[in-house]
Enzyme design. Structure first.
Site, PDB file in Angstrom:
ATOM      1  CE  LYS A  18      -2.372  -0.941   3.805  1.00 37.92           C
ATOM      2  NZ  LYS A  18      -1.825  -2.247   4.233  1.00 37.92           N
ATOM      3  NE  ARG A  93      -4.447  -1.271  10.146  1.00 39.17           N
ATOM      4  CZ  ARG A  93      -3.387  -0.682   9.593  1.00 39.17           C
ATOM      5  NH1 ARG A  93      -3.463   0.508   9.090  1.00 39.17           N
ATOM      6  NH2 ARG A  93      -2.233  -1.320   9.552  1.00 39.17           N
ATOM      7  NE  ARG A 132       7.430  -2.223   6.264  1.00 38.20           N
ATOM      8  CZ  ARG A 132       6.102  -2.254   6.170  1.00 38.20           C
ATOM      9  NH1 ARG A 132       5.505  -1.875   5.062  1.00 38.20           N
ATOM     10  NH2 ARG A 132       5.375  -2.676   7.184  1.00 38.20           N
ATOM     11  NE  ARG A 170       6.247   0.203  10.555  1.00 36.88           N
ATOM     12  CZ  ARG A 170       5.151   0.072   9.819  1.00 36.88           C
ATOM     13  NH1 ARG A 170       5.125   0.495   8.572  1.00 36.88           N
ATOM     14  NH2 ARG A 170       4.059  -0.462  10.327  1.00 36.88           N
ATOM     15  NE  ARG A 181       2.052  -4.442  11.669  1.00 34.76           N
ATOM     16  CZ  ARG A 181       3.010  -4.091  10.809  1.00 34.76           C
ATOM     17  NH1 ARG A 181       4.251  -4.525  10.984  1.00 34.76           N
ATOM     18  NH2 ARG A 181       2.730  -3.328   9.793  1.00 34.76           N
TER      19      ARG A 181
HETATM   20  P1  AMP Z   1       0.622   0.695   9.151  1.00 33.13           P
HETATM   21  O1  AMP Z   1       1.807   1.550   8.879  1.00 33.13           O
HETATM   22  O2  AMP Z   1      -0.575   1.065   8.310  1.00 33.13           O
HETATM   23  O3  AMP Z   1       0.938  -0.789   9.079  1.00 33.13           O
HETATM   24  O4  AMP Z   1       0.187   0.985  10.650  1.00 33.13           O
HETATM   25  C1  AMP Z   1       1.050   0.735  11.733  1.00 33.13           C
HETATM   26  C2  AMP Z   1       0.260   0.631  13.026  1.00 33.13           C
HETATM   27  O5  AMP Z   1      -0.439   1.868  13.264  1.00 33.13           O
HETATM   28  C3  AMP Z   1      -0.841  -0.430  13.030  1.00 33.13           C
HETATM   29  O6  AMP Z   1      -0.356  -1.728  13.344  1.00 33.13           O
HETATM   30  C4  AMP Z   1      -1.778   0.126  14.108  1.00 33.13           C
HETATM   31  O7  AMP Z   1      -1.258  -0.078  15.394  1.00 33.13           O
HETATM   32  C5  AMP Z   1      -1.716   1.627  13.824  1.00 33.13           C
HETATM   33  N1  AMP Z   1      -2.750   2.040  12.833  1.00 33.13           N
HETATM   34  C6  AMP Z   1      -2.556   2.594  11.608  1.00 33.13           C
HETATM   35  N2  AMP Z   1      -3.717   2.858  10.994  1.00 33.13           N
HETATM   36  C7  AMP Z   1      -4.683   2.453  11.855  1.00 33.13           C
HETATM   37  C8  AMP Z   1      -6.111   2.437  11.803  1.00 33.13           C
HETATM   38  N3  AMP Z   1      -6.790   2.887  10.716  1.00 33.13           N
HETATM   39  N4  AMP Z   1      -6.787   1.956  12.879  1.00 33.13           N
HETATM   40  C9  AMP Z   1      -6.140   1.515  13.977  1.00 33.13           C
HETATM   41  N5  AMP Z   1      -4.806   1.480  14.082  1.00 33.13           N
HETATM   42  C10 AMP Z   1      -4.074   1.946  13.040  1.00 33.13           C
END
Ligand code: AMP
Length: 223
Positions: A18, A93, A132, A170, A181
């Site tokens: 994404k 999400r 990553r 990360r 996750r």
């Molecule tokens: P990502 O970079 O999109 O994988 O997001 C990293 C982390 O941020 C996720 O594992 C969640 O802990 C938090 N996060 C990001 N977007 C959301 C969302 N829309 N709802 C809830 N938690 C989020």
């Protein structure tokens, strides 16, 4: 007459591409990509109240509560650069977030053009996520196998003008958190496929192959 705003949702599990594809699409369409993960990570780095509240959930690979996410997205979508549309990466999400987004879009009189679901096998997702590396200053992403970071962890990505900061893994990309996750995605986020599928908006896109191949498929899906 002004063109209708474009709203796209990039959907799919962690590691499906994404972020990479969002940057390309944004450059192509001239609208911003709004990544809730990036916004949260910045808030954590800056030590804001949102960052302090979100950090524990993120480190554990859990979702940040819906009320915090809806507040964040409300504010971000009200910004000037989102007037002509936007690409959402990592939001919504949960069904509650999708309902909240529907409300905000209705107030703005915006319509979702497409929800693209990037389909990638679980094994490959794990491989991609654990490989990553991300520049903590500019957000440029690398992959220790396919796109190694510059030597000594210094990001020298000229396209973003980053002066050179540490390129790190990360915390939530470490193997022990990745499985959680992906499970959280299956339990809480995957049901949105039916939510948007039922509205005729979901487009499955094969997310395997080179970034260029995936981008071609994605462009065809949102045209
Ligand atoms: P990502 O970079 O999109 O994988 O997001 C990293 C982390 O941020 C996720 O594992 C969640 O802990 C938090 N996060 C990001 N977007 C959301 C969302 N829309 N709802 C809830 N938690 C989020």
């Amino acid at each position: 007459m002004a063109e209708a705003p474009i709203v796209l949702i990039l959907f799919g599990p962690p590691g499906c591409g994404k972020g990479t594809q969002g940057k390309r699409l944004a450059a192509n369409l001239g609208i911003p990509t709004i990544s809730t993960g990036d916004i949260l990570r910045k808030a954590v780095r800056q030590g804001t109240e949102l960052g302090r509240e979100a950090k524990g959930y993120m480190d554990q690979g859990q979702l940040v509560p819906d009320d915090l996410m809806l507040g964040l997205i409300d504010e971000r979508l009200a910004a000037e650069d989102a007037r002509r549309g936007f690409i959402l990466d990592g939001f919504p999400r949960t069904v509650a977030q999708a309902d909240g987004l529907t409300r905000v879009l209705k107030e703005k009189d915006f319509e979702i053009r497409a929800v693209t679901n990037l389909v990638v096998e679980r094994e490959l997702l794990i491989e991609r996520i654990t490989a990553r590396r991300v520049c903590s200053t500019c957000g440029a992403t690398y992959n220790v196998r396919t796109l190694p970071p510059p030597p000594e962890g210094e990001c020298g990505d000229p396209s973003v003008g980053c002066a050179g900061e540490n390129v790190l893994q990360r915390k939530d990309d470490r193997a022990e958190t990745v499985e959680r996750r992906l499970d959280v995605y299956e339990a809480s986020t995957a049901p949105l496929k039916a939510y948007y599928g039922g509205r005729g908006l979901l487009r499955d896109v094969d997310g395997q192959g080179t970034p260029e191949q995936v981008f071609e498929r994605l462009q065809a899906a949102v045209a």
